[in-house]
Motif scaffolding. Sequence first.
Motif, PDB file in Angstrom:
ATOM      1  N   LYS A  16       0.940  -1.124   0.011  1.00 12.09           N
ATOM      2  CA  LYS A  16      -0.246   0.159   0.134  1.00 12.09           C
ATOM      3  C   LYS A  16       0.970   1.061   0.061  1.00 12.09           C
ATOM      4  O   LYS A  16       0.642   2.291  -0.696  1.00 12.09           O
ATOM      5  N   HIS A  17       1.967   1.238   0.947  1.00 15.05           N
ATOM      6  CA  HIS A  17       2.879   2.338   0.586  1.00 15.05           C
ATOM      7  C   HIS A  17       3.350   2.684  -0.446  1.00 15.05           C
ATOM      8  O   HIS A  17       3.613   3.762  -0.975  1.00 15.05           O
ATOM      9  N   GLN A  18       3.992   1.664  -1.142  1.00 15.64           N
ATOM     10  CA  GLN A  18       4.471   1.624  -2.288  1.00 15.64           C
ATOM     11  C   GLN A  18       3.512   2.268  -3.357  1.00 15.64           C
ATOM     12  O   GLN A  18       3.930   3.068  -4.277  1.00 15.64           O
ATOM     13  N   ALA A  19       2.456   1.617  -3.408  1.00 13.46           N
ATOM     14  CA  ALA A  19       1.454   2.026  -4.656  1.00 13.46           C
ATOM     15  C   ALA A  19       0.977   3.653  -4.234  1.00 13.46           C
ATOM     16  O   ALA A  19       0.956   4.568  -4.995  1.00 13.46           O
ATOM     17  N   HIS A  20       0.939   3.863  -3.033  1.00 14.49           N
ATOM     18  CA  HIS A  20       0.770   5.358  -2.347  1.00 14.49           C
ATOM     19  C   HIS A  20       2.046   6.366  -2.913  1.00 14.49           C
ATOM     20  O   HIS A  20       1.720   7.341  -3.757  1.00 14.49           O
TER      21      HIS A  20
END
Length: 146
Positions: A16-20
């Motif tokens: 999720k952090h990478q996508a954000h």
Amino acid sequence: MAKLSKIEKQKLRDEKHQAHFLKQKTRNLNQLTVKIKNLKTKQTTAKNEKAIVKSQTLIELNEQKYRLLNDQQKFDPETLSSFIMKRWFYGVGKEFLRIDWATRKKVFINFVIIIIVVAFFALLFLGVDSILVPLMKTNPQAPATA
């Protein structure tokens, strides 16, 4: 739904952090691209010192854009390094398959050719030497030494 382990939860959070992170970088990249286009159109019409400042700003924006693109590509160093190593070994394997290994027959033929050529030049130099040495002995014209 089954319970997730701590590792799986951490992986989901990381994804999720990478996508954000990638969405944010893409948004920033799009904004920079729009700014660059606007500056390019304004720069063509300006002919004074402001144009120089705008061109410097344009260079800085392009550098920021380049850094953002590099950040997107280098987000996960472990994946990137393993991909580079896999690609390198893949290329080495392809090059290894392209090698045209000599057969036993080719090696023998090349060996015989080399022996014949060496013998030919040895006889040639022997003949030239056997002709020139007697000529030099019969007609000694040694240069005067000082």
